[in-house]
Write a protein that holds these residues in place. Structure first.
Motif, mmCIF file in Angstrom:
data_model
loop_
_atom_site.group_PDB
_atom_site.id
_atom_site.type_symbol
_atom_site.label_atom_id
_atom_site.label_comp_id
_atom_site.label_asym_id
_atom_site.label_seq_id
_atom_site.Cartn_x
_atom_site.Cartn_y
_atom_site.Cartn_z
ATOM 1 N N GLU A 121 11.692 -1.673 -1.486
ATOM 2 C CA GLU A 121 12.926 -2.249 -0.934
ATOM 3 C C GLU A 121 13.265 -1.607 0.404
ATOM 4 N N GLU A 122 12.985 -0.304 0.517
ATOM 5 C CA GLU A 122 13.270 0.406 1.770
ATOM 6 C C GLU A 122 12.395 -0.106 2.901
ATOM 7 N N LEU A 149 10.862 -2.947 3.205
ATOM 8 C CA LEU A 149 11.108 -4.347 3.531
ATOM 9 C C LEU A 149 12.290 -4.521 4.482
ATOM 10 N N LYS A 150 13.155 -3.516 4.549
ATOM 11 C CA LYS A 150 14.282 -3.582 5.478
ATOM 12 C C LYS A 150 13.850 -3.385 6.923
ATOM 13 N N ILE A 151 12.722 -2.693 7.121
ATOM 14 C CA ILE A 151 12.277 -2.402 8.488
ATOM 15 C C ILE A 151 10.931 -3.040 8.824
ATOM 16 N N TYR A 152 10.248 -3.564 7.809
ATOM 17 C CA TYR A 152 8.944 -4.210 8.029
ATOM 18 C C TYR A 152 8.785 -5.267 6.933
ATOM 19 N N PRO A 153 8.837 -6.556 7.277
ATOM 20 C CA PRO A 153 9.094 -7.604 6.287
ATOM 21 C C PRO A 153 7.875 -8.127 5.525
ATOM 22 N N PHE A 154 6.954 -7.210 5.133
ATOM 23 C CA PHE A 154 5.749 -7.680 4.454
ATOM 24 C C PHE A 154 5.464 -6.816 3.227
ATOM 25 N N GLU A 155 4.900 -7.465 2.218
ATOM 26 C CA GLU A 155 4.589 -6.795 0.947
ATOM 27 C C GLU A 155 3.171 -6.214 1.031
ATOM 28 N N PHE A 156 3.074 -5.066 1.644
ATOM 29 C CA PHE A 156 1.787 -4.452 1.963
ATOM 30 C C PHE A 156 1.413 -3.370 0.962
ATOM 31 N N GLN A 157 0.135 -3.036 0.963
ATOM 32 C CA GLN A 157 -0.350 -1.778 0.409
ATOM 33 C C GLN A 157 -1.288 -1.183 1.450
ATOM 34 N N PHE A 158 -1.026 0.068 1.829
ATOM 35 C CA PHE A 158 -1.832 0.751 2.833
ATOM 36 C C PHE A 158 -2.560 1.908 2.166
ATOM 37 N N GLU A 159 -3.863 1.974 2.374
ATOM 38 C CA GLU A 159 -4.675 3.059 1.830
ATOM 39 C C GLU A 159 -5.499 3.688 2.943
ATOM 40 N N ILE A 160 -5.607 5.007 2.911
ATOM 41 C CA ILE A 160 -6.463 5.714 3.860
ATOM 42 C C ILE A 160 -7.295 6.724 3.086
ATOM 43 N N THR A 161 -8.603 6.705 3.333
ATOM 44 C CA THR A 161 -9.541 7.577 2.639
ATOM 45 C C THR A 161 -10.264 8.448 3.653
ATOM 46 N N TYR A 162 -10.319 9.737 3.370
ATOM 47 C CA TYR A 162 -11.088 10.679 4.172
ATOM 48 C C TYR A 162 -12.334 11.051 3.381
#
Length: 292
Positions: free
Chosen positions: A100-101, A103-116
């Motif tokens: 919910e937080e 979506l107030k500043i970026y209007p997309f239902e994302f999942q971000f993953e970063i792997t090292y």
């Protein structure tokens, strides 16, 4: 909280907050290659940039009639909601999912993953973006790793240079005082593959390249043998930046760019944004290679 992995050549440390790479250390020599994030100069090591790169004009974008105050460099940097998702002997994966937080500043239902991932002398940085929404998603992403410069006590900043894999003729796009990309350029390369470092070259902020031929660049010294190479074939933009009083240099592979000074602030027309269909995912990687 910090997490570490190592192989026979390298040990790396990642801060869970922001999934930030904060240390690259040679197992054989003990040498550190990352900037120490001295808060008196610049208090970051290698921020993760998503879903925007750099500054946003007037601090917000418009999307479908609404305004969204997306922070500079996005919502992963310094975010304590980023969590370790998986750990193996040779890799660490961190994830951030929409809320919910966000979506107030970026209007997309994302999942971000970063792997090292550690692979011999390389740290491979894999990015994955998943669109959980029902509409097309707009985003960009990038890296901001800062490397110690000089690496050795008997060297100076001016002993270092960047060596590109190909002969270049690109110019940098000059930034405004607000960090926006202006309309003027300044010639940086003149049929050469080297860029000698000095602190004065960053007096007007970062060097921003849109049209490089090279897919890799190496940080080298005229006085010592160690080399840091960034491989970035998935990334069309490159930033090079440092503080004028900082003994480091950031080599930044980007899939996007800061807002232009003449931007209309419409998110759908922003330069460098990628489009990801509903239910789809996207992947891009760069690698940091250490040679001694």
């Amino acid at each position: 909280m910090e997490h570490k992995i190592a192989n026979e050549y390298l040990q790396i440390t990642i801060k869970e907050t922001g999934a930030e790479l904060c240390r690259i250390q040679s197992v054989t020599t003990g040498k550190d290659f990352m900037w120490n994030a001295d808060p008196a100069v610049w208090s970051s090591h290698a921020p993760v940039l998503f879903p925007v790169i750099g500054a946003i004009k007037n601090g917000y974008v418009r999307y479908q009639g609404q305004e969204y105050a997306v922070p500079r460099h996005g919502i992963v940097r310094n975010n304590s909601n980023v969590k370790l998702a998986e750990k193996t002997a040779s890799s660490l994966t961190f994830a951030l999912k929409f809320s919910e937080e966000t979506l107030k500043i970026y209007p997309f239902e994302f999942q971000f993953e970063i792997t090292y991932r550690l692979k011999a002398h390389q740290i491979i940085v894999d990015h994955r973006v998943i669109n959980h929404g029902n509409t097309e998603m707009l985003f960009s992403l990038g890296g901001h790793p800062a490397f110690k410069c000089p690496l050795n006590a008997d060297e100076t900043y001016q002993d270092y240079y960047l060596e590109f894999e190909a002969v270049e003729n690109d110019s940098t796009w000059l930034l405004t005082k607000d960090g926006l990309v202006g309309t003027e350029t300044r010639k940086v390369f003149d049929n050469t593959n080297t860029l000698h470092l000095n602190h004065q070259m960053f007096e007007n902020d970062a060097l921003i390249f849109k049209h490089l031929v090279s897919n890799q660049v190496s940080l080298r010294s005229t006085k010592s043998a160690q080399v840091v190479t960034i491989h970035f074939p998935d990334f069309p933009y490159l930033g090079v930046w440092a503080k004028t009083n900082g003994n480091f240099v950031c080599i930044e592979p980007w899939l996007g760019i800061a807002d232009s000074a003449d931007s209309d602030q419409d998110f759908e027309t922003k330069e460098g944004l990628l489009r990801l269909a509903a239910g789809q995912d996207f992947e891009a990687s760069f690698a940091i290679e250490i040679s001694e």
